[in-house]
Design a protein around this motif. Structure first.
Motif, PDB file in Angstrom:
ATOM      1  N   PRO A  56       0.844  -1.192   0.000  1.00  0.00           N
ATOM      2  CA  PRO A  56       0.000   0.000   0.000  1.00  0.00           C
ATOM      3  C   PRO A  56       0.883   1.248   0.000  1.00  0.00           C
ATOM      4  CG  PRO A  56      -0.552  -1.444   1.849  1.00  0.00           C
ATOM      5  CD  PRO A  56       0.666  -2.002   1.199  1.00  0.00           C
ATOM      6  N   VAL A  57       0.368   2.333  -0.548  1.00  0.00           N
ATOM      7  CA  VAL A  57       1.081   3.608  -0.543  1.00  0.00           C
ATOM      8  C   VAL A  57       0.068   4.693  -0.192  1.00  0.00           C
ATOM      9  CG1 VAL A  57       0.769   4.059  -3.026  1.00  0.00           C
ATOM     10  CG2 VAL A  57       2.727   5.055  -1.817  1.00  0.00           C
ATOM     11  N   ASP A  58       0.518   5.706   0.529  1.00  0.00           N
ATOM     12  CA  ASP A  58      -0.364   6.792   0.937  1.00  0.00           C
ATOM     13  C   ASP A  58      -0.171   8.015   0.051  1.00  0.00           C
ATOM     14  OD1 ASP A  58      -1.329   5.338   3.133  1.00  0.00           O
ATOM     15  OD2 ASP A  58       0.292   6.050   4.419  1.00  0.00           O
ATOM     16  N   LEU A  59      -1.272   8.590  -0.404  1.00  0.00           N
ATOM     17  CA  LEU A  59      -1.246   9.905  -1.025  1.00  0.00           C
ATOM     18  C   LEU A  59      -1.196  10.882   0.142  1.00  0.00           C
ATOM     19  CD1 LEU A  59      -1.516  11.891  -3.399  1.00  0.00           C
ATOM     20  CD2 LEU A  59      -3.994  11.667  -3.164  1.00  0.00           C
ATOM     21  N   THR A  60      -0.143  11.696   0.197  1.00  0.00           N
ATOM     22  CA  THR A  60       0.060  12.560   1.357  1.00  0.00           C
ATOM     23  C   THR A  60      -0.115  14.045   1.058  1.00  0.00           C
ATOM     24  OG1 THR A  60       2.446  12.581   0.936  1.00  0.00           O
ATOM     25  CG2 THR A  60       1.596  10.927   2.502  1.00  0.00           C
ATOM     26  N   GLY A  61      -0.203  14.421  -0.204  1.00  0.00           N
ATOM     27  CA  GLY A  61      -0.375  15.835  -0.511  1.00  0.00           C
ATOM     28  C   GLY A  61      -0.551  16.091  -1.987  1.00  0.00           C
ATOM     29  N   VAL A  62      -1.056  17.291  -2.279  1.00  0.00           N
ATOM     30  CA  VAL A  62      -1.252  17.745  -3.657  1.00  0.00           C
ATOM     31  C   VAL A  62      -0.801  19.199  -3.722  1.00  0.00           C
ATOM     32  CG1 VAL A  62      -2.927  18.143  -5.502  1.00  0.00           C
ATOM     33  CG2 VAL A  62      -3.209  16.196  -3.978  1.00  0.00           C
ATOM     34  N   GLU A  63      -0.102  19.549  -4.795  1.00  0.00           N
ATOM     35  CA  GLU A  63       0.364  20.921  -4.983  1.00  0.00           C
ATOM     36  C   GLU A  63      -0.020  21.411  -6.370  1.00  0.00           C
ATOM     37  OE1 GLU A  63       4.594  20.965  -4.479  1.00  0.00           O
ATOM     38  OE2 GLU A  63       4.501  19.963  -2.548  1.00  0.00           O
ATOM     39  N   THR A  64      -0.256  22.718  -6.462  1.00  0.00           N
ATOM     40  CA  THR A  64      -0.505  23.355  -7.746  1.00  0.00           C
ATOM     41  C   THR A  64      -0.225  24.844  -7.617  1.00  0.00           C
ATOM     42  OG1 THR A  64      -2.124  23.795  -9.498  1.00  0.00           O
ATOM     43  CG2 THR A  64      -2.983  23.614  -7.247  1.00  0.00           C
ATOM     44  N   ASP A  65       0.291  25.426  -8.681  1.00  0.00           N
ATOM     45  CA  ASP A  65       0.527  26.867  -8.704  1.00  0.00           C
ATOM     46  C   ASP A  65      -0.749  27.638  -9.009  1.00  0.00           C
ATOM     47  OD1 ASP A  65       3.237  26.579  -8.140  1.00  0.00           O
ATOM     48  OD2 ASP A  65       3.809  26.522 -10.257  1.00  0.00           O
ATOM     49  N   ILE A 122      -5.210  22.155 -15.793  1.00  0.00           N
ATOM     50  CA  ILE A 122      -4.340  22.664 -14.743  1.00  0.00           C
ATOM     51  C   ILE A 122      -3.505  21.495 -14.229  1.00  0.00           C
ATOM     52  CG2 ILE A 122      -4.304  23.597 -12.389  1.00  0.00           C
ATOM     53  CD1 ILE A 122      -6.912  25.061 -13.092  1.00  0.00           C
ATOM     54  N   PRO A 123      -2.181  21.669 -14.119  1.00  0.00           N
ATOM     55  CA  PRO A 123      -1.368  20.579 -13.581  1.00  0.00           C
ATOM     56  C   PRO A 123      -1.466  20.512 -12.057  1.00  0.00           C
ATOM     57  CG  PRO A 123       0.040  22.416 -14.209  1.00  0.00           C
ATOM     58  CD  PRO A 123      -1.363  22.789 -14.604  1.00  0.00           C
ATOM     59  N   LEU A 124      -1.614  19.296 -11.546  1.00  0.00           N
ATOM     60  CA  LEU A 124      -1.547  19.035 -10.114  1.00  0.00           C
ATOM     61  C   LEU A 124      -0.406  18.050  -9.901  1.00  0.00           C
ATOM     62  CD1 LEU A 124      -5.272  18.470  -8.986  1.00  0.00           C
ATOM     63  CD2 LEU A 124      -3.974  20.597  -9.027  1.00  0.00           C
ATOM     64  N   THR A 125       0.358  18.243  -8.832  1.00  0.00           N
ATOM     65  CA  THR A 125       1.437  17.322  -8.482  1.00  0.00           C
ATOM     66  C   THR A 125       1.050  16.597  -7.204  1.00  0.00           C
ATOM     67  OG1 THR A 125       3.090  18.730  -9.533  1.00  0.00           O
ATOM     68  CG2 THR A 125       3.892  17.109  -7.940  1.00  0.00           C
ATOM     69  N   PHE A 126       1.046  15.279  -7.275  1.00  0.00           N
ATOM     70  CA  PHE A 126       0.621  14.404  -6.190  1.00  0.00           C
ATOM     71  C   PHE A 126       1.859  13.830  -5.497  1.00  0.00           C
ATOM     72  CE2 PHE A 126      -2.501  14.593  -9.503  1.00  0.00           C
ATOM     73  CZ  PHE A 126      -3.698  14.738  -8.827  1.00  0.00           C
ATOM     74  N   SER A 127       1.904  13.901  -4.165  1.00  0.00           N
ATOM     75  CA  SER A 127       3.031  13.386  -3.383  1.00  0.00           C
ATOM     76  C   SER A 127       2.603  12.141  -2.619  1.00  0.00           C
ATOM     77  CB  SER A 127       3.516  14.438  -2.385  1.00  0.00           C
ATOM     78  OG  SER A 127       3.952  15.599  -3.063  1.00  0.00           O
ATOM     79  N   PHE A 128       3.483  11.139  -2.612  1.00  0.00           N
ATOM     80  CA  PHE A 128       3.182   9.856  -1.989  1.00  0.00           C
ATOM     81  C   PHE A 128       4.184   9.532  -0.882  1.00  0.00           C
ATOM     82  CE2 PHE A 128       1.273   9.890  -6.135  1.00  0.00           C
ATOM     83  CZ  PHE A 128       0.016   9.361  -5.898  1.00  0.00           C
ATOM     84  N   SER A 129       3.777   8.663   0.033  1.00  0.00           N
ATOM     85  CA  SER A 129       4.580   8.315   1.198  1.00  0.00           C
ATOM     86  C   SER A 129       5.899   7.631   0.845  1.00  0.00           C
ATOM     87  CB  SER A 129       3.775   7.424   2.150  1.00  0.00           C
ATOM     88  OG  SER A 129       3.329   6.254   1.485  1.00  0.00           O
ATOM     89  N   ASP A 130       6.001   7.066  -0.355  1.00  0.00           N
ATOM     90  CA  ASP A 130       7.256   6.416  -0.761  1.00  0.00           C
ATOM     91  C   ASP A 130       8.228   7.411  -1.406  1.00  0.00           C
ATOM     92  OD1 ASP A 130       6.046   6.863  -3.206  1.00  0.00           O
ATOM     93  OD2 ASP A 130       6.125   4.777  -3.864  1.00  0.00           O
ATOM     94  N   VAL A 134       3.965  12.570  -8.730  1.00  0.00           N
ATOM     95  CA  VAL A 134       3.381  12.372 -10.052  1.00  0.00           C
ATOM     96  C   VAL A 134       2.613  13.633 -10.414  1.00  0.00           C
ATOM     97  CG1 VAL A 134       1.713  11.029 -11.396  1.00  0.00           C
ATOM     98  CG2 VAL A 134       3.177   9.879  -9.728  1.00  0.00           C
ATOM     99  N   THR A 135       2.867  14.177 -11.607  1.00  0.00           N
ATOM    100  CA  THR A 135       2.134  15.347 -12.077  1.00  0.00           C
ATOM    101  C   THR A 135       1.144  14.907 -13.145  1.00  0.00           C
ATOM    102  OG1 THR A 135       3.985  16.804 -11.595  1.00  0.00           O
ATOM    103  CG2 THR A 135       2.342  17.627 -13.147  1.00  0.00           C
ATOM    104  N   SER A 136      -0.082  15.425 -13.031  1.00  0.00           N
ATOM    105  CA  SER A 136      -1.138  15.081 -13.976  1.00  0.00           C
ATOM    106  C   SER A 136      -1.848  16.349 -14.425  1.00  0.00           C
ATOM    107  CB  SER A 136      -2.130  14.133 -13.304  1.00  0.00           C
ATOM    108  OG  SER A 136      -3.138  13.747 -14.213  1.00  0.00           O
ATOM    109  N   GLU A 137      -2.180  16.422 -15.693  1.00  0.00           N
ATOM    110  CA  GLU A 137      -2.984  17.527 -16.223  1.00  0.00           C
ATOM    111  C   GLU A 137      -4.448  17.240 -15.913  1.00  0.00           C
ATOM    112  OE1 GLU A 137      -2.208  20.475 -17.756  1.00  0.00           O
ATOM    113  OE2 GLU A 137      -0.111  20.031 -17.324  1.00  0.00           O
ATOM    114  N   CYS A 138      -5.107  18.202 -15.291  1.00  0.00           N
ATOM    115  CA  CYS A 138      -6.487  18.009 -14.856  1.00  0.00           C
ATOM    116  C   CYS A 138      -7.412  18.937 -15.643  1.00  0.00           C
ATOM    117  CB  CYS A 138      -6.596  18.291 -13.366  1.00  0.00           C
ATOM    118  SG  CYS A 138      -5.472  17.261 -12.398  1.00  0.00           S
ATOM    119  N   ALA A 139      -8.380  18.360 -16.314  1.00  0.00           N
ATOM    120  CA  ALA A 139      -9.322  19.118 -17.128  1.00  0.00           C
ATOM    121  C   ALA A 139     -10.246  19.944 -16.244  1.00  0.00           C
ATOM    122  CB  ALA A 139     -10.138  18.164 -17.991  1.00  0.00           C
ATOM    123  N   VAL A 140     -10.484  21.179 -16.630  1.00  0.00           N
ATOM    124  CA  VAL A 140     -11.446  22.023 -15.918  1.00  0.00           C
ATOM    125  C   VAL A 140     -12.811  21.798 -16.573  1.00  0.00           C
ATOM    126  CG1 VAL A 140     -12.094  24.384 -15.309  1.00  0.00           C
ATOM    127  CG2 VAL A 140      -9.673  23.726 -15.355  1.00  0.00           C
TER     128      VAL A 140
END
Length: 148
Positions: A56-65, A122-130, A134-140
């Motif tokens: 298992p891995v934890d999603l621990t945060g999300v960042e975006t400008d 809009i790009p979001l960057t996802f941070s994981f416990s390991d 990962v950066t993903s483009e998110c459709a508005v």
């Protein structure tokens, strides 16, 4: 002797220039979208996280400008009422998928720096416990849009 030195030199050079092989990504983010709301209202971010590892891995945060603040939230139902609770992490099961969708897990996006425009991304960057990011483009999408 000349052939041996050339062979040794070639072998040494080949060892020095061998490219490092990057480890494959353990997680993947897909189907990312953001609900556009008018003015400076907070928006929700929704997506799926696939964990391709045996742990298992934890999603621990999300960042975006694009926003002043991005927080992991979960909607919780208490009988006839529903509340949103900020969470520190969301666990993605080994070899499994965790879906962030309206009415469940979501990213609360507050203080947009610019008005959201439907049809942009809009790009979001996802941070994981390991340690993986990962950066993903998110459709508005419009406020009434479904996740699919």
């Amino acid at each position: 002797m000349r052939i041996t030195l050339k062979t040794l030199l070639l072998a040494a050079l080949c060892g020095c220039v061998t490219p490092a092989i990057a480890a494959p990504k353990a997680v993947m983010v897909s189907d990312c979208w953001i609900r556009a709301l008018p003015g400076g209202l907070p928006s929700g971010g929704y997506f799926s996280v696939m964990n391709m590892s045996s742990k298992p891995v934890d999603l621990t945060g999300v960042e975006t400008d694009a926003f002043g603040m991005a927080m992991l939230h979960q909607s919780q139902s208490n009988g006839s009422t529903s509340t949103m609770v900020m969470i520190a992490k969301a666990t993605v099961p080994a070899n499994g998928t965790l879906r962030f969708a309206p009415g469940g897990y979501h990213v609360m996006l507050e203080k947009p720096k610019h008005p959201l425009k439907v049809g942009t991304s809009i790009p979001l960057t996802f941070s994981f416990s390991d340690g993986e990011k990962v950066t993903s483009e998110c459709a508005v999408k419009s406020a009434g849009a479904a996740s699919d």
